[in-house]
Design an enzyme around this catalytic site. Sequence first.
Site, PDB file in Angstrom:
ATOM      1  N   PHE A 288       1.202   5.247   0.920  1.00 60.18           N
ATOM      2  CA  PHE A 288       0.213   6.596   1.594  1.00 60.18           C
ATOM      3  C   PHE A 288       1.107   7.633   1.076  1.00 60.18           C
ATOM      4  CE2 PHE A 288      -1.517   4.003   5.183  1.00 60.18           C
ATOM      5  CZ  PHE A 288      -0.619   2.271   4.492  1.00 60.18           C
TER       6      PHE A 288
ATOM      7  N   THR B  65       1.166  -0.949   0.210  1.00 56.58           N
ATOM      8  CA  THR B  65      -0.174  -0.280  -0.193  1.00 56.58           C
ATOM      9  C   THR B  65       0.450   1.546  -0.177  1.00 56.58           C
ATOM     10  OG1 THR B  65      -1.731  -0.932   0.788  1.00 56.58           O
ATOM     11  CG2 THR B  65      -1.328   1.287   1.572  1.00 56.58           C
TER      12      THR B  65
END
Length: 631
Positions: A530, A528
């Site tokens: 960010f 992921t």
Amino acid sequence: MILVLGKGITKEETEKLKEMLRSEGNIVKEIAGVEERVLGIVGKSCKEGSYYESLPGVERAVPISKPYKLVSREFHPAGSVIKVGDVAIGGDRLVVMAGPCGVESRKTTMEIARQVRRHGAVLFRGGAFKPRTSPYAFQGMGEEGLKILSEVREETGLGIVTEMTSPGQADLMMKYVDVVQIGARNMQNFELLKSVGRIGKPVLLKRGLCATIEEWLMSAEYILSEGNDQVILCERGIRTFERYTRNTLDLTAVPVIKKLTHLPIIVDPSHATGIRAKVSPMGRAAIAAGADGLIVEVHTEPDKALSDGPQSLYPHQFEQLMRELYVIAPVVGKQVDYAYLDKAEIMKPRPGGNKAPAKVVYSGVPGSFSHKACLQFFGSEVPLDNCSSFKEVFDAVDNEQAAFGVVPVENSLTGSIHENYDLLLDRDLKIAGEVILRIKHNLMGQSDARIEDVERVYSHPQAFQQCREFLANHPKWDLVTDKDTGSAIQRIKESGNPKEAAIGEGAVPIAGMAVLKEGIESNPRNFTRFVVISRNQPLPGPKNKSSMIYSVSDKPGALFETLRIFAANSINIVKIESRPIHSRPWVYMFYVDLEIDIAEEGNKHILDELVDKTEFFKFLGSYNKGAQENP
Ligand code: PEP
Ligand code: MN
């Protein structure tokens, strides 16, 4: 001995008990990170368990099973983080110490320091007192060398790691040094160990050439028993029958040490191998094995080095090693931070400026992936606060309640997190950085639970999706959705029910919770991304990525006209995505990420041309791209 205190014991009673135990000649520590209140006591006059169990407030007394006490995990279950200035060893970011074997001259030492700092080293190594096998070999520059090291710190900001070879050097170490190294040959020099125990500065304790792990930990115990618990262990190879390499690097020591002790461990691939070409492969392996960092010998002219030239990396080789660690680190839940030291400067309170250290906000509960992203990007010293939604993160930064916010924008398997894309459009905030986390899901439960007992599992719908294959093997489980993975873990922690489990990472340890099954995501290549948002506070460090949002007119070739600009300037488009404009059905915004610092002076004409070819244009910022699988 570990003393588990009764639930009803008051603060005053605990203090009284601690005082009394100290008066009996014990070292007493309150153990943090567990729900029960626990005291660890160690001392020559430590008595039988039954004696302590008879004391008021003590529920149970459990002897520490190992010969080393203060360094054992039993005594201190959470990992220790050793601070050296702004650098934290044992935290979420790797710590690489680099420099020559010995300090030889001001000019060379300074040049090496500049180079290793540029490539990501956060501490500088260099011996001024060299314990050499031959009395005729270079013995080091002594205090003159320490003065040069001080100048290096002054000019580069790198903290200094250097070896102490005799208790008589204690005053010099106090004056010039940040981390005192105890070399392999001195690991069992007990007078020296006692002396560094008293100095009170962080100690890098190398493993002896022929020392077992237990002997090594007993040496660390000497330092802690003198009242200095800032010890960093260093595996640097042991002597075996194998002669091809200088020593045999015992990488098994890394996970063994992680299990036995709370102290951080780094690896020295230079002395372990003695061969330049073998240093980087073993450095990479050490990080993959879970080491907290490396200490590496680097020299601008290794052929002329007065010691250990054949194992010293050229600066460009060190640069390559760091790039590889940058890619490997996220796989084992860590990061290489090229802006480590400069970032720390920005976050500090400034006289006349911000009075408090800069605050960072994230959405979710402690233990969530967003929390971990903050720790990896900013370190554990920065004040963190959590919000209950992404919108609140943007609000907090917008309203100047926080200097930075960290929000997820994209997952490598499930795609963009559109809510945050929309917020980036709506708010006048900039992207100042990026951090990429590997998303490793674990099945978390009560520490006494078994997977066979589980009946209900809580998590975020995306996590269920990502663990489909594992969940298919447990069709009877009741899957209950929660706001995020951190809340799911929190919920079962509060319920205490062994029939309930949660899917999340649990990488930020939560007391009383255990991993029932590790790595249950179907695809381990699950990352992921960010972004770090701020009002307009740029972060230091290299900038090689830019993000922007634009719309084009409703004409044939209008989008192509913007893409042509990228092609003509050989700019790689990392991502392009269209999002509907909420107030105008069937009209779209393009979100574009480019591999370039488009805000740099020399690229201004590209930016101008883009503004010219678009109807709406919003520049989101230039920043350093987070570690990716294929950099
Ligand atoms: C050194 O770090 O230069 C050194 C002498 O290391 P070791 O004590 O591990 O041989
Ligand atoms: Mn050396």
